[in-house]
Design a protein around this motif. Sequence first.
Motif, PDB file in Angstrom:
ATOM      1  N   ARG A   1     -11.392  -1.118 -29.128  1.00 45.78           N
ATOM      2  CA  ARG A   1     -11.798  -1.511 -30.229  1.00 45.78           C
ATOM      3  C   ARG A   1     -12.060  -2.884 -30.566  1.00 45.78           C
ATOM      4  NH1 ARG A   1      -7.288   1.808 -31.747  1.00 45.78           N
ATOM      5  NH2 ARG A   1      -6.197  -0.112 -32.427  1.00 45.78           N
ATOM      6  N   THR A   2     -11.165  -3.627 -30.010  1.00 46.82           N
ATOM      7  CA  THR A   2     -11.283  -5.298 -29.995  1.00 46.82           C
ATOM      8  C   THR A   2     -12.599  -5.724 -29.400  1.00 46.82           C
ATOM      9  OG1 THR A   2      -8.966  -5.734 -30.228  1.00 46.82           O
ATOM     10  CG2 THR A   2     -10.322  -7.725 -29.706  1.00 46.82           C
ATOM     11  N   MET A   3     -12.832  -5.300 -28.204  1.00 42.11           N
ATOM     12  CA  MET A   3     -14.082  -5.563 -27.518  1.00 42.11           C
ATOM     13  C   MET A   3     -15.131  -5.033 -28.452  1.00 42.11           C
ATOM     14  SD  MET A   3     -12.842  -4.801 -23.527  1.00 42.11           S
ATOM     15  CE  MET A   3     -14.649  -5.199 -22.910  1.00 42.11           C
ATOM     16  N   GLU A   4     -15.202  -3.750 -28.867  1.00 40.98           N
ATOM     17  CA  GLU A   4     -16.140  -3.378 -29.588  1.00 40.98           C
ATOM     18  C   GLU A   4     -16.493  -4.239 -30.796  1.00 40.98           C
ATOM     19  OE1 GLU A   4     -17.152   0.620 -31.990  1.00 40.98           O
ATOM     20  OE2 GLU A   4     -16.269   0.667 -30.300  1.00 40.98           O
ATOM     21  N   THR A   5     -15.389  -4.800 -31.531  1.00 41.35           N
ATOM     22  CA  THR A   5     -15.936  -5.288 -32.688  1.00 41.35           C
ATOM     23  C   THR A   5     -16.199  -6.798 -32.294  1.00 41.35           C
ATOM     24  OG1 THR A   5     -13.714  -4.476 -33.691  1.00 41.35           O
ATOM     25  CG2 THR A   5     -14.296  -6.598 -34.569  1.00 41.35           C
ATOM     26  N   LEU A   6     -15.970  -7.358 -31.276  1.00 42.08           N
ATOM     27  CA  LEU A   6     -16.545  -8.544 -30.776  1.00 42.08           C
ATOM     28  C   LEU A   6     -17.905  -8.604 -30.218  1.00 42.08           C
ATOM     29  CD1 LEU A   6     -13.342 -10.260 -29.059  1.00 42.08           C
ATOM     30  CD2 LEU A   6     -14.226 -10.843 -31.199  1.00 42.08           C
ATOM     31  N   GLY A   7     -18.352  -7.318 -29.745  1.00 41.59           N
ATOM     32  CA  GLY A   7     -19.607  -7.102 -29.140  1.00 41.59           C
ATOM     33  C   GLY A   7     -19.670  -7.376 -27.916  1.00 41.59           C
ATOM     34  N   LEU A   8     -18.498  -7.372 -27.243  1.00 39.40           N
ATOM     35  CA  LEU A   8     -18.459  -7.485 -25.713  1.00 39.40           C
ATOM     36  C   LEU A   8     -18.850  -6.176 -24.950  1.00 39.40           C
ATOM     37  CD1 LEU A   8     -15.013  -9.111 -25.453  1.00 39.40           C
ATOM     38  CD2 LEU A   8     -17.257 -10.422 -25.511  1.00 39.40           C
ATOM     39  N   LYS A   9     -19.814  -6.622 -24.010  1.00 35.72           N
ATOM     40  CA  LYS A   9     -20.414  -5.150 -23.489  1.00 35.72           C
ATOM     41  C   LYS A   9     -19.632  -5.058 -22.064  1.00 35.72           C
ATOM     42  CE  LYS A   9     -23.500  -4.669 -26.638  1.00 35.72           C
ATOM     43  NZ  LYS A   9     -23.062  -3.821 -27.516  1.00 35.72           N
ATOM     44  N   ALA A  10     -19.021  -5.808 -21.584  1.00 35.48           N
ATOM     45  CA  ALA A  10     -18.331  -5.651 -20.107  1.00 35.48           C
ATOM     46  C   ALA A  10     -17.269  -4.594 -20.397  1.00 35.48           C
ATOM     47  CB  ALA A  10     -17.525  -6.956 -19.735  1.00 35.48           C
ATOM     48  N   GLU A  11     -16.911  -3.972 -19.099  1.00 35.36           N
ATOM     49  CA  GLU A  11     -15.927  -2.906 -19.143  1.00 35.36           C
ATOM     50  C   GLU A  11     -14.663  -3.737 -18.507  1.00 35.36           C
ATOM     51  OE1 GLU A  11     -16.822   0.166 -16.737  1.00 35.36           O
ATOM     52  OE2 GLU A  11     -19.099   0.449 -17.615  1.00 35.36           O
ATOM     53  N   ILE A  12     -13.564  -3.084 -19.050  1.00 32.91           N
ATOM     54  CA  ILE A  12     -12.189  -3.478 -18.736  1.00 32.91           C
ATOM     55  C   ILE A  12     -11.987  -3.284 -17.397  1.00 32.91           C
ATOM     56  CG2 ILE A  12      -9.620  -3.178 -19.100  1.00 32.91           C
ATOM     57  CD1 ILE A  12     -10.289  -2.526 -22.169  1.00 32.91           C
ATOM     58  N   GLU A  13     -11.488  -4.228 -16.430  1.00 34.50           N
ATOM     59  CA  GLU A  13     -11.294  -3.952 -15.091  1.00 34.50           C
ATOM     60  C   GLU A  13      -9.771  -3.222 -14.956  1.00 34.50           C
ATOM     61  OE1 GLU A  13     -11.960  -6.692 -12.023  1.00 34.50           O
ATOM     62  OE2 GLU A  13     -13.974  -7.071 -12.761  1.00 34.50           O
ATOM     63  N   ASP A  14      -8.832  -4.357 -15.572  1.00 33.99           N
ATOM     64  CA  ASP A  14      -7.554  -3.741 -15.601  1.00 33.99           C
ATOM     65  C   ASP A  14      -6.945  -4.469 -16.851  1.00 33.99           C
ATOM     66  OD1 ASP A  14      -6.657  -6.241 -14.329  1.00 33.99           O
ATOM     67  OD2 ASP A  14      -6.655  -5.130 -12.321  1.00 33.99           O
ATOM     68  N   ILE A  15      -5.716  -4.221 -17.255  1.00 31.64           N
ATOM     69  CA  ILE A  15      -4.957  -5.141 -18.235  1.00 31.64           C
ATOM     70  C   ILE A  15      -3.480  -4.935 -17.495  1.00 31.64           C
ATOM     71  CG2 ILE A  15      -3.767  -4.842 -20.523  1.00 31.64           C
ATOM     72  CD1 ILE A  15      -6.075  -3.005 -21.332  1.00 31.64           C
ATOM     73  N   LEU A  16      -3.045  -6.350 -17.601  1.00 34.04           N
ATOM     74  CA  LEU A  16      -1.804  -6.587 -17.090  1.00 34.04           C
ATOM     75  C   LEU A  16      -0.814  -6.971 -18.022  1.00 34.04           C
ATOM     76  CD1 LEU A  16       0.046  -7.636 -14.393  1.00 34.04           C
ATOM     77  CD2 LEU A  16      -1.062  -9.678 -14.590  1.00 34.04           C
ATOM     78  N   ILE A  17       0.241  -6.393 -17.983  1.00 29.05           N
ATOM     79  CA  ILE A  17       1.747  -6.845 -18.833  1.00 29.05           C
ATOM     80  C   ILE A  17       2.635  -7.250 -17.903  1.00 29.05           C
ATOM     81  CG2 ILE A  17       3.122  -5.933 -20.603  1.00 29.05           C
ATOM     82  CD1 ILE A  17       0.986  -3.922 -21.073  1.00 29.05           C
ATOM     83  N   THR A  18       2.913  -8.407 -18.086  1.00 26.41           N
ATOM     84  CA  THR A  18       4.210  -9.028 -17.460  1.00 26.41           C
ATOM     85  C   THR A  18       5.532  -8.917 -18.151  1.00 26.41           C
ATOM     86  OG1 THR A  18       2.411 -10.591 -16.479  1.00 26.41           O
ATOM     87  CG2 THR A  18       4.723 -10.907 -16.153  1.00 26.41           C
TER      88      THR A  18
END
Length: 124
Positions: free
Chosen positions: A59-76
Amino acid sequence: MTNVEVSLKTLLTEVEGALGAAVVDYTSGMALGTLGGGKELDLNVAAAGNTDVIRAKMRTMETLGLKAEIEDILITLGTQYHLIRPVSGRTGNGLFIYLVIDKGRSNLAMARHHLKRVEEQLEV
């Protein structure tokens, strides 16, 4: 191409320090398969919770208009890394792979490499 069960077994055997893995449908929050985990790492609960993480990021990427795809998300965390990788391709739309590794016994770069390879070969 590999199925969910084989993909999860591959992650747990090839990624040093792997504690658990799941393939999750982020439209419903349901795990299509889990392997590993235990009483301190309930992968079904984690699957549902991480569904919220990936939805929020999309949702955040869509709101920002980012067209890239998520490769991965890291939670440390203090002793663990939690990796979330959306499945690309026509058979994986709406799915992600969730991998938990022990921070002290794992190589994060190698874990990401294995996760990418498994994601590319996954067929549901």
